[in-house]
Each structure stands twice: as structure tokens, then as C-alpha cells.
Motif scaffolding. Sequence first.
Motif, PDB file in Angstrom:
ATOM      1  N   VAL A 172       0.844  -1.198   0.000  1.00 61.21           N
ATOM      2  CA  VAL A 172       0.000   0.000   0.000  1.00 61.21           C
ATOM      3  C   VAL A 172       0.881   1.250   0.000  1.00 61.21           C
ATOM      4  CG1 VAL A 172      -1.650   1.335   1.345  1.00 61.21           C
ATOM      5  CG2 VAL A 172      -1.904  -1.127   1.175  1.00 61.21           C
ATOM      6  N   MET A 173       1.910   1.235   0.838  1.00 61.30           N
ATOM      7  CA  MET A 173       2.760   2.425   0.936  1.00 61.30           C
ATOM      8  C   MET A 173       3.513   2.666  -0.367  1.00 61.30           C
ATOM      9  SD  MET A 173       4.007   2.776   4.847  1.00 61.30           S
ATOM     10  CE  MET A 173       4.661   1.187   5.216  1.00 61.30           C
ATOM     11  N   ILE A 174       3.991   1.584  -0.985  1.00 63.26           N
ATOM     12  CA  ILE A 174       4.679   1.745  -2.278  1.00 63.26           C
ATOM     13  C   ILE A 174       3.728   2.398  -3.287  1.00 63.26           C
ATOM     14  CG2 ILE A 174       5.644   0.496  -4.249  1.00 63.26           C
ATOM     15  CD1 ILE A 174       6.703  -1.569  -2.241  1.00 63.26           C
ATOM     16  N   ALA A 175       2.505   1.884  -3.340  1.00 58.10           N
ATOM     17  CA  ALA A 175       1.549   2.427  -4.312  1.00 58.10           C
ATOM     18  C   ALA A 175       1.283   3.903  -4.036  1.00 58.10           C
ATOM     19  CB  ALA A 175       0.245   1.633  -4.256  1.00 58.10           C
ATOM     20  N   LEU A 176       1.154   4.261  -2.765  1.00 56.20           N
ATOM     21  CA  LEU A 176       0.864   5.658  -2.431  1.00 56.20           C
ATOM     22  C   LEU A 176       2.035   6.566  -2.799  1.00 56.20           C
ATOM     23  CD1 LEU A 176      -0.936   5.382   1.025  1.00 56.20           C
ATOM     24  CD2 LEU A 176      -1.912   5.714  -1.225  1.00 56.20           C
ATOM     25  N   ILE A 177       3.257   6.067  -2.637  1.00 59.75           N
ATOM     26  CA  ILE A 177       4.421   6.898  -2.975  1.00 59.75           C
ATOM     27  C   ILE A 177       4.541   7.045  -4.491  1.00 59.75           C
ATOM     28  CG2 ILE A 177       6.935   7.035  -2.894  1.00 59.75           C
ATOM     29  CD1 ILE A 177       6.683   5.509  -0.161  1.00 59.75           C
ATOM     30  N   VAL A 178       4.377   5.928  -5.208  1.00 60.82           N
ATOM     31  CA  VAL A 178       4.544   5.966  -6.664  1.00 60.82           C
ATOM     32  C   VAL A 178       3.586   6.970  -7.302  1.00 60.82           C
ATOM     33  CG1 VAL A 178       4.203   4.621  -8.777  1.00 60.82           C
ATOM     34  CG2 VAL A 178       5.449   3.631  -6.866  1.00 60.82           C
ATOM     35  N   PHE A 179       2.361   7.085  -6.753  1.00 60.64           N
ATOM     36  CA  PHE A 179       1.407   8.009  -7.357  1.00 60.64           C
ATOM     37  C   PHE A 179       1.156   9.237  -6.491  1.00 60.64           C
ATOM     38  CE2 PHE A 179       0.504   4.100  -9.645  1.00 60.64           C
ATOM     39  CZ  PHE A 179       0.450   4.587 -10.939  1.00 60.64           C
ATOM     40  N   GLY A 180       2.074   9.537  -5.569  1.00 64.40           N
ATOM     41  CA  GLY A 180       1.800  10.646  -4.660  1.00 64.40           C
ATOM     42  C   GLY A 180       2.769  11.812  -4.722  1.00 64.40           C
ATOM     43  N   TRP A 181       3.767  11.769  -5.622  1.00 66.65           N
ATOM     44  CA  TRP A 181       4.831  12.779  -5.569  1.00 66.65           C
ATOM     45  C   TRP A 181       4.575  13.982  -6.457  1.00 66.65           C
ATOM     46  CZ3 TRP A 181       6.749  13.442 -10.443  1.00 66.65           C
ATOM     47  CH2 TRP A 181       6.510  12.404 -11.345  1.00 66.65           C
ATOM     48  N   MET A 182       3.578  13.918  -7.353  1.00 73.51           N
ATOM     49  CA  MET A 182       3.472  14.922  -8.418  1.00 73.51           C
ATOM     50  C   MET A 182       3.162  16.313  -7.892  1.00 73.51           C
ATOM     51  SD  MET A 182       2.304  11.759  -9.206  1.00 73.51           S
ATOM     52  CE  MET A 182       0.551  11.690  -9.414  1.00 73.51           C
ATOM     53  N   GLY A 183       2.338  16.390  -6.869  1.00 67.96           N
ATOM     54  CA  GLY A 183       1.997  17.701  -6.315  1.00 67.96           C
ATOM     55  C   GLY A 183       3.234  18.430  -5.814  1.00 67.96           C
ATOM     56  N   TYR A 184       4.097  17.710  -5.117  1.00 68.64           N
ATOM     57  CA  TYR A 184       5.321  18.328  -4.597  1.00 68.64           C
ATOM     58  C   TYR A 184       6.209  18.808  -5.732  1.00 68.64           C
ATOM     59  CZ  TYR A 184       3.887  15.928  -0.367  1.00 68.64           C
ATOM     60  OH  TYR A 184       3.163  15.486   0.703  1.00 68.64           O
ATOM     61  N   ALA A 185       6.333  17.973  -6.755  1.00 67.94           N
ATOM     62  CA  ALA A 185       7.192  18.342  -7.874  1.00 67.94           C
ATOM     63  C   ALA A 185       6.719  19.649  -8.498  1.00 67.94           C
ATOM     64  CB  ALA A 185       7.204  17.229  -8.918  1.00 67.94           C
ATOM     65  N   ARG A 186       5.409  19.784  -8.659  1.00 64.81           N
ATOM     66  CA  ARG A 186       4.900  20.998  -9.294  1.00 64.81           C
ATOM     67  C   ARG A 186       5.126  22.222  -8.420  1.00 64.81           C
ATOM     68  NH1 ARG A 186      -0.555  20.160 -12.751  1.00 64.81           N
ATOM     69  NH2 ARG A 186       0.489  19.206 -14.524  1.00 64.81           N
ATOM     70  N   VAL A 187       4.861  22.074  -7.117  1.00 62.91           N
ATOM     71  CA  VAL A 187       5.011  23.233  -6.231  1.00 62.91           C
ATOM     72  C   VAL A 187       6.465  23.687  -6.179  1.00 62.91           C
ATOM     73  CG1 VAL A 187       4.888  23.982  -3.838  1.00 62.91           C
ATOM     74  CG2 VAL A 187       3.007  22.712  -4.835  1.00 62.91           C
ATOM     75  N   ILE A 188       7.388  22.743  -5.991  1.00 63.86           N
ATOM     76  CA  ILE A 188       8.790  23.134  -5.844  1.00 63.86           C
ATOM     77  C   ILE A 188       9.311  23.679  -7.177  1.00 63.86           C
ATOM     78  CG2 ILE A 188       9.960  20.952  -6.408  1.00 63.86           C
ATOM     79  CD1 ILE A 188      10.858  23.165  -3.476  1.00 63.86           C
ATOM     80  N   ARG A 189       8.809  23.154  -8.257  1.00 63.10           N
ATOM     81  CA  ARG A 189       9.244  23.661  -9.562  1.00 63.10           C
ATOM     82  C   ARG A 189       8.853  25.134  -9.705  1.00 63.10           C
ATOM     83  NH1 ARG A 189       6.579  24.218 -14.405  1.00 63.10           N
ATOM     84  NH2 ARG A 189       7.952  24.404 -16.214  1.00 63.10           N
ATOM     85  N   GLY A 190       7.615  25.452  -9.339  1.00 65.30           N
ATOM     86  CA  GLY A 190       7.157  26.837  -9.428  1.00 65.30           C
ATOM     87  C   GLY A 190       8.016  27.768  -8.588  1.00 65.30           C
ATOM     88  N   SER A 191       8.290  27.342  -7.346  1.00 65.81           N
ATOM     89  CA  SER A 191       9.071  28.225  -6.463  1.00 65.81           C
ATOM     90  C   SER A 191      10.483  28.407  -6.995  1.00 65.81           C
ATOM     91  CB  SER A 191       9.155  27.665  -5.050  1.00 65.81           C
ATOM     92  OG  SER A 191       7.949  27.104  -4.669  1.00 65.81           O
ATOM     93  N   ILE A 192      11.090  27.321  -7.455  1.00 63.85           N
ATOM     94  CA  ILE A 192      12.483  27.427  -7.899  1.00 63.85           C
ATOM     95  C   ILE A 192      12.582  28.229  -9.187  1.00 63.85           C
ATOM     96  CG2 ILE A 192      14.420  26.089  -8.831  1.00 63.85           C
ATOM     97  CD1 ILE A 192      14.113  24.163  -6.632  1.00 63.85           C
ATOM     98  N   LEU A 193      11.590  28.111 -10.048  1.00 64.12           N
ATOM     99  CA  LEU A 193      11.613  28.881 -11.293  1.00 64.12           C
ATOM    100  C   LEU A 193      11.744  30.365 -10.990  1.00 64.12           C
ATOM    101  CD1 LEU A 193       9.059  27.376 -13.813  1.00 64.12           C
ATOM    102  CD2 LEU A 193      11.544  27.516 -13.978  1.00 64.12           C
ATOM    103  N   SER A 194      11.016  30.840  -9.974  1.00 59.31           N
ATOM    104  CA  SER A 194      11.121  32.273  -9.691  1.00 59.31           C
ATOM    105  C   SER A 194      12.362  32.573  -8.861  1.00 59.31           C
ATOM    106  CB  SER A 194       9.849  32.769  -8.997  1.00 59.31           C
ATOM    107  OG  SER A 194       9.636  32.031  -7.828  1.00 59.31           O
ATOM    108  N   ALA A 195      12.792  31.606  -8.025  1.00 61.56           N
ATOM    109  CA  ALA A 195      13.944  31.898  -7.150  1.00 61.56           C
ATOM    110  C   ALA A 195      15.265  31.837  -7.905  1.00 61.56           C
ATOM    111  CB  ALA A 195      13.964  30.916  -5.987  1.00 61.56           C
TER     112      ALA A 195
END
Lengths: 311, 345
Positions: free
Chosen positions: A166-189
Motif C-alpha cells: 500500500v505504501m509503495i503504491a501511495l508513494i509511486v502516485f503521490g509525488w506529483m503535487g510536490y514536484a509541481r510546487v517546488i518547480r514553481g518556487s524554484i523557477l522564480s527563485a
Amino acid sequence: MNRILRKLFSNIASLIGIILLATFVLIAVLAPFIAPPFSEDPYTIPRMSWEVKPQPPGSPMSEDIRQVYEFMGKEIKYEKALCGTAEGGYDIFYGLIWGTRTAFKIGIITVFFSMLVGLLIGSISAYFGGWIDEILMRITDIFLSFPFLVAAMVLTTILGRGLDKVMIALIVFGWMGYARVIRGSILSAKEETYVIAAKALGVKDGKIIWKHLLPNTIFPVLIQASMNIGSMVITAAALSFLGVGAPVGYADWGQMVSFARNWIIGSPGNAGGYWYTVFYPGVFIVLFVLAWNLVGDTLRDILDPRLRGEL
Amino acid sequence: MLSYIIRRLLLLPVILFGVTFLIFCVFSLLSPMERLATYVRDPGTLKNPQSTARLISKYHLDDPFPMGYFNWVKRLISFDLGWSQSANQPIGEAIRQRFPATLELVLYSIIPVILVGIWLGVISAVHHNDMLDQTIRVTAIIGWSLPTFIFGLLVLFIFYGILGWLPPGRLSSWAQEIIHTAESFRSYTGLITVDALLNGNLAIFWDALRHLIAPIITLSYISWAYLLRITRSSMLETLRKDYVRTARAKGLEENIVIHLHAKRNALIPVTTVAGMMIISMLGGVMITETIFNYPGLGFWAATSAQQLDYGSVISFALLFASIMVIGNLIVDISYALIDPRVRLE
């Protein structure tokens, strides 16, 4: 940091959240004392009877189960099902207490690792830009094309039953939100002078990301993580509810709710007679998730000046 | 504008390739034998080693990865999805039969949320920090913390277990009998409420609605909480913009300022969220239908997962992912139509 802490403790909503969280931590830490395990694996819920039908709160352990425990040479630590038993005689009280540990385990591990993957992909994507960004973001889009619960269910079904799956499945499909948020912040920083200065000095790319960019951009991600713990626990519980999560008899709130499914309507003339099968695990799940959401919500309000009403 | 839409359309095959590829990767975690089981109608044939070896090579299940993927997609395109053990019929047929039920449920869940949820969100923002605003906010957080499967069981407990008003299932048995046997009842759309109205049969319409209300509430309450919050914060932000202040300074009526100036702009980000909301509903369909024994796609998928009917589960995921990809495309394009900034970029 001090200002944030002060705000967290002065706001009633977040104070309730913090108190709830502290209570859950206590329950999880003291689990072996509150509900002493009968067997070697403490995450297996002991059965109080062989009855399929749930037994009301306060029912004693049935005679034949007692004989089994005595035959196996196990010490019987307590004899009453405080909160009743679920379908199949599983002790609800024990499941609640040890389920707290399961919930923390699922929430923290899945959020930590999905955040890690998200940070890695998001920061590389934003920092290097160009075709690397394009490829990584399209991959993110592809993972986002699945409803989270559906994706997690498919992967768990294929990997097989078990909390680790269960945890593997949640991690495999759970990272995208973080990637998008950090990408936005770093693009401006990354256009800021300190980054350009570091680049001019010849600092290695990895070090710039790790030492300069991430410390300045990670805060929104952490808030997202605190809000995410609740939803990860809900999704894991939902998988158990659908019957593809933790193995039968594992101390897990979602499974206890799924045990309740067949009994919720009650029997003729006894409408709602089995309320305890869904009430106790339900309350535990809701409070646990609520606690994280209250804290996360306040954090977001504090750190987002647009919502604070001060601008 | 046109170039934006074309660019977006060109991306579609890439995403579809990625989605099918990802699913195939997950599918390949199974052994050829387990994958073969998704194509075989009679489990007995799997016991014979000779026939299984023949079948494995017939379905290209032991091919190298790229070839395996290629052959699998070829079968997908010709709609040869395999045999669903849980439904005891071909997977394509199983989907076709259950699709209208799920569509009916989802449609009735989305429309009220978008109409009323947005209205409440605007109100809550205009009355920022008032009691009403606080109430809506707290309700939203609680709604957000209440998992669908607990909320749904509660609804079932109260409205069926105790009150006996809203029964589970899709239709009462008498209504089912009329629909499946009566010559006079013609099925036009598969959506029972619509069909009942077209046939002028109000009794069936009412019966179908009675079965639908509880699942609708269960499926949509999270979206209420979500849409409310987003509309509120977007509206709050817009109300502080300079042009809103200008409009007020001009002496325009507050109603006009809010509804004509602020609301229109505040609702732009809400479009995206409405799209995401539908997505979250697609996940909720499985839980909701399972709780209420509602005979749609989600119920079938959950049953298939429990019975380890891999082929059905995979097809279900593919179908929902495709719906989502197309839904996202529609949202993005309508976003461009509404927001000139996207168009001009």
C-alpha cells in the motif's frame, strides 16, 4: 519561526489540532501499555470470539477463545472487549490503539518519500529547464492522469496485499503535487542575485540546488506535506475499505470500517444495533485527519499573506 | 488561440502513449501466467501446461518488453480487452453495460456543486471573517477531513438503517422488472431517470431518484468543501485588486462590483479546480458505489480488485485515465477561451 509558533498556539483551530496530534502521539507511544499484545506480532488484532456477528462493548472474551490462548500458553492480558468486537470477533479497542501506530507509519513514511521524489524531480526540472524540464513535466502529467485512488488500487491489487505494498503504491502516485510546487518556487527563485552569484563563483549545480535554492523554497512544500499526511492516511484506509489494503486482522482503521460495512444497517427490529463497529474507528480516522488539516490550514494562512488579510 | 489549442492537441497522443505505457509497466509486474488468466474464459484451461504454453505465445505474453507493449496496444485498439471473471462476461461488454449507471451518478453530483458551491464561495468571501464565513470555512475543513467511506456509511446508517428512506442499489425490484421486461418501456439513454421521463413513467423516475440521492450526497460533499474554499480564496484575492477599488470609488453599486467586476475574474482559476474536482470524483465513484451496492463501473472495479481479476482492474484504470485526459483537455481549452492571458501567451 517564533511568530509562526505563537500564531499556531494562539489560534483556537490550530490549538485543537496540536492537542489532538499530541494525544495521538501519546496513544501510539504508549500502545504496548494501553493494549498489551497477546502474540509476537503486535499488529495482529486478537480475537475475542469466533462469532461472525459483532459483539457489543463490554462483552467478555468467549470461553473457547480463552481455552485456545491457554492451550498456546499465552497470557491473557485483558478479558473484555471495551469497544465491542468487529465482524469475526476482532477486538475493536485493540485495533484502535495499534491502528494509531499504523496511521502514523503510513502518513509519515509515504509523505516523506513522495516529498523526496517530488523535490528531486521538481528541482531538477526547474533548475535545468529546457528539454529536461519538458520531459520531466510531461512524465508528471502522465502520472497525474490517473485518479489517485484508482491508481493506488491498481498497483496494490497487482503487488498483492500488505501494508508495505500500500505504501509503495501511495508513494509511486503521490509525488506529483510536490514536484509541481517546488518547480514553481524554484523557477522564480533561480533568477535571484544570490543564485546568479553562486553560479558565477562556479558552485556546482547540485550544491546550488541543495544549499541555496531548496532552503529558500521548501516552506510551501512542507505545508503541503502536513496537509497531505491526512489524505494519505485516508487513501490507505480507503484501500483497506475496498478490500485491497492491509491483510485481514491487521490493526488498521480502514479495515475495521470495512468490517462494519455488512452490519451498519442493523438487523430487523434492531436498526443501528451495531453502531460501535463503525463509530469508534470512524471517530479515530476523522480526528486524526482533522488534526493534521487544522495545523496545516493554519500554517498556510500564516504563511500566505494574501489570505491573512494584512495586505 | 488556435496555436495554443493545436499545441494542446498535439500533446494528447504523447500523454495517451505515456498512460498506456505506465499501465503496461504495472501490468508487466505480473507473470505471463497471471496475465494469461485475464484472457481466458475458463480457468480450467490454465491447468493444462501444453495449452497454456500455446496461449501464452498466441497472446505474445512472453515477448520482450517493447514487443509485448506493441501487441498489447494492438489488442486494446481492437477492443479485445479480455474476459472479466468477476462479471462473467467480456470486459468491453461489462464496461458498456455499467457505464450509464456511473454516468448518471457523476452527472447529478457535478451539476449542483458547480452551481451552488460557487455561489456559496462568493458569499463567504464577500462576508470575509463574518460568522457565516467562519461557519462555511469550518464546515469545509470538517468535510475535507471526513473520508468518503465513513461519510457514506453514515448516510446509509441514518437514511436507510434508521429512517428507511433511501435504499441502496439502483432500482427497486418492481421497477427493475418493468424496465427489463415491459414492452412499453423503451431505453433511450441508459440513464434511468431520463428514460423514465421520456417514457412518461413518473413512478420509476421517483424510484430511481430515491436510490440516487444518497450516493450523490456521498460522492459530492468533498467537492462542495473543495470548490467552496477555492472560490472563496480566489474571490478574496480579487476583491483586493486595484480595479475593484476603482469600481467602488466610481460609486458603482456593491452588487455590480461583486458580480460583474470581481466574480468574473475570480472564477477563472475555479475552472481548473472544477476539472480537478471531477477527477477526485472519479476516484470516489469506487467507494460510493461499493457502499451503496450501486451497479456501476466503480462497484465492478472494486469487486474485481478483491477477486484479483487483474484484466478488469487494468481496463477500469485505462478507461478512467482516458476520461481524465480528455477532461483535462476540455478544461485547458475552456480556460484559454475564458482567460485572455493564456491565449496571448
